[in-house]
Design a protein around this motif. Structure first.
Motif, short mmCIF file in Angstrom:
data_model
loop_
_atom_site.label_atom_id
_atom_site.label_comp_id
_atom_site.label_asym_id
_atom_site.label_seq_id
_atom_site.Cartn_x
_atom_site.Cartn_y
_atom_site.Cartn_z
N SER A 84 0.84 -1.18 0.00
CA SER A 84 0.00 0.00 0.00
C SER A 84 0.87 1.24 0.00
O SER A 84 1.94 1.26 0.57
CB SER A 84 -0.90 -0.01 1.22
OG SER A 84 -0.12 -0.05 2.39
N PHE A 120 0.67 5.78 -0.85
CA PHE A 120 -0.12 6.98 -0.94
C PHE A 120 0.72 7.95 -1.73
O PHE A 120 1.83 8.25 -1.35
CB PHE A 120 -0.28 7.45 0.51
CG PHE A 120 -1.20 8.57 0.78
CD1 PHE A 120 -2.55 8.45 0.60
CD2 PHE A 120 -0.71 9.75 1.30
CE1 PHE A 120 -3.39 9.47 0.94
CE2 PHE A 120 -1.54 10.77 1.65
CZ PHE A 120 -2.90 10.64 1.47
N ASP A 151 4.35 5.75 2.47
CA ASP A 151 4.13 4.33 2.66
C ASP A 151 4.64 3.93 4.03
O ASP A 151 5.40 4.67 4.66
CB ASP A 151 4.85 3.53 1.56
CG ASP A 151 4.21 2.17 1.32
OD1 ASP A 151 3.42 1.70 2.16
OD2 ASP A 151 4.51 1.57 0.28
N PHE A 179 -0.02 5.03 8.61
CA PHE A 179 -1.31 5.71 8.66
C PHE A 179 -2.05 5.48 9.97
O PHE A 179 -2.84 6.31 10.38
CB PHE A 179 -2.20 5.25 7.49
CG PHE A 179 -1.80 5.80 6.16
CD1 PHE A 179 -2.27 7.03 5.74
CD2 PHE A 179 -0.95 5.09 5.33
CE1 PHE A 179 -1.90 7.55 4.51
CE2 PHE A 179 -0.57 5.59 4.11
CZ PHE A 179 -1.04 6.82 3.69
N PHE A 227 -4.31 13.35 -4.59
CA PHE A 227 -3.89 12.21 -3.77
C PHE A 227 -4.34 10.91 -4.43
O PHE A 227 -5.53 10.74 -4.70
CB PHE A 227 -4.53 12.29 -2.38
CG PHE A 227 -4.06 13.45 -1.56
CD1 PHE A 227 -3.12 13.27 -0.56
CD2 PHE A 227 -4.56 14.73 -1.78
CE1 PHE A 227 -2.67 14.34 0.20
CE2 PHE A 227 -4.13 15.81 -1.02
CZ PHE A 227 -3.18 15.61 -0.03
N THR A 228 -3.40 10.03 -4.69
CA THR A 228 -3.70 8.70 -5.20
C THR A 228 -3.50 7.76 -4.02
O THR A 228 -2.38 7.60 -3.55
CB THR A 228 -2.75 8.31 -6.35
OG1 THR A 228 -2.84 9.32 -7.35
CG2 THR A 228 -3.14 6.98 -6.95
N TRP A 229 -4.57 7.15 -3.57
CA TRP A 229 -4.55 6.36 -2.33
C TRP A 229 -5.04 4.95 -2.63
O TRP A 229 -5.97 4.46 -2.04
CB TRP A 229 -5.45 7.07 -1.32
CG TRP A 229 -5.25 6.77 0.10
CD1 TRP A 229 -4.16 6.25 0.72
CD2 TRP A 229 -6.21 7.00 1.15
NE1 TRP A 229 -4.38 6.14 2.06
CE2 TRP A 229 -5.64 6.61 2.34
CE3 TRP A 229 -7.50 7.51 1.15
CZ2 TRP A 229 -6.31 6.69 3.56
CZ3 TRP A 229 -8.17 7.60 2.36
CH2 TRP A 229 -7.56 7.19 3.55
N VAL A 280 -4.82 0.90 -0.17
CA VAL A 280 -4.55 1.25 1.23
C VAL A 280 -5.78 1.13 2.12
O VAL A 280 -5.73 0.49 3.17
CB VAL A 280 -3.98 2.69 1.34
CG1 VAL A 280 -3.64 3.04 2.78
CG2 VAL A 280 -2.77 2.88 0.45
N THR A 311 -7.04 10.60 7.73
CA THR A 311 -6.41 10.89 6.45
C THR A 311 -7.34 11.73 5.57
O THR A 311 -6.90 12.69 4.93
CB THR A 311 -6.00 9.59 5.73
OG1 THR A 311 -5.16 8.84 6.62
CG2 THR A 311 -5.24 9.89 4.45
N VAL A 334 -8.93 13.31 -4.44
CA VAL A 334 -8.42 12.00 -4.01
C VAL A 334 -9.05 10.91 -4.86
O VAL A 334 -10.22 11.00 -5.26
CB VAL A 334 -8.69 11.75 -2.51
CG1 VAL A 334 -10.17 11.71 -2.18
CG2 VAL A 334 -7.99 10.48 -2.04
N PHE A 337 -9.21 6.66 -4.55
CA PHE A 337 -8.86 5.51 -3.71
C PHE A 337 -9.80 4.36 -4.03
O PHE A 337 -10.81 4.53 -4.71
CB PHE A 337 -8.88 5.86 -2.22
CG PHE A 337 -10.24 6.24 -1.69
CD1 PHE A 337 -11.08 5.28 -1.13
CD2 PHE A 337 -10.66 7.56 -1.72
CE1 PHE A 337 -12.32 5.64 -0.64
CE2 PHE A 337 -11.90 7.92 -1.24
CZ PHE A 337 -12.74 6.96 -0.69
#
Length: 188
Positions: free
Chosen positions: A2, A4, A20, A50, A72-74, A77, A89, A101, A103
């Motif tokens: 995972s 981020f 990470d 996190f 943000f590319t999450w 995770v 977060t 974001v 995710f």
């Protein structure tokens, strides 16, 4: 694994911050050094847990500018985090004006067919053997409500079938066990 990633546009440059888990990030950096692959100057590695760390403080210490829009590319995770860590977060992401974001998350197994529930049970057992867990599952309406409660709007949530339809051959390698997968894009 995972991670981020945040893309932040500074005056004439774009920086990518990869957040990470410290152990995972150390492993990645070792693999890059062994390759040897030169790291670009615009890539910043930020070790953070996190669950335990304040991601905002870690990013600031790494030079992240909170006063610029950020994407943000999450991916990979959210299913592994507690709802508290997810909420903290999302609070941080939404504190940045004009942030976005993307995710992924999983629906609860109860939404699956009996065959997919068995695949998911086997997957969970495999994760447990390697010390991982899949802590958080969400119904799509609940995820939308969580995002709205954190100030996000313009929420697009696509499920596995929509992902496969939209991206076709690019995602054909996804296993049937991903049927409960959703990908979300939200703007603040």
């Amino acid at each position: 694994m995972s991670y981020f990633r945040i893309r932040s546009k500074l005056p004439l440059e774009i920086r990518i911050y990869e957040v990470d888990h410290p152990a995972t990030q150390a492993w990645k950096l070792e693999r890059l050094a062994e390759a040897p692959i030169a790291l670009p100057p615009w890539l910043v590695f930020v070790p953070a847990d996190f669950e335990r760390d304040d991601v905002g403080e870690k990013l600031l210490a790494a030079g992240f500018q909170q006063n610029s829009p950020a994407f943000f590319t999450w991916l990979g995770v959210v299913p592994y985090l507690t709802q508290d860590a997810i909420g903290r977060t999302l609070d941080y992401i939404s504190s940045i004006q004009n942030s976005e974001v993307v995710f992924d998350y999983m629906e609860p197994p109860e939404a699956f067919s009996a065959e997919l529930r068995q695949i998911e049970k086997t997957r969970a057992e495999q994760l447990e053997k390697i010390g991982e867990r899949s802590d958080s599952r969400f119904e799509p309406a609940a995820m939308a409500a969580i995002l709205r409660s954190h100030g996000f709007c313009a929420i697009e949530d696509i499920n596995f079938q929509q992902i496969a339809s939209r991206f076709g051959p690019a995602v054909q390698g996804l296993a049937p066990g991903h049927a409960g997968l959703h990908v979300v894009h939200a703007k603040h």
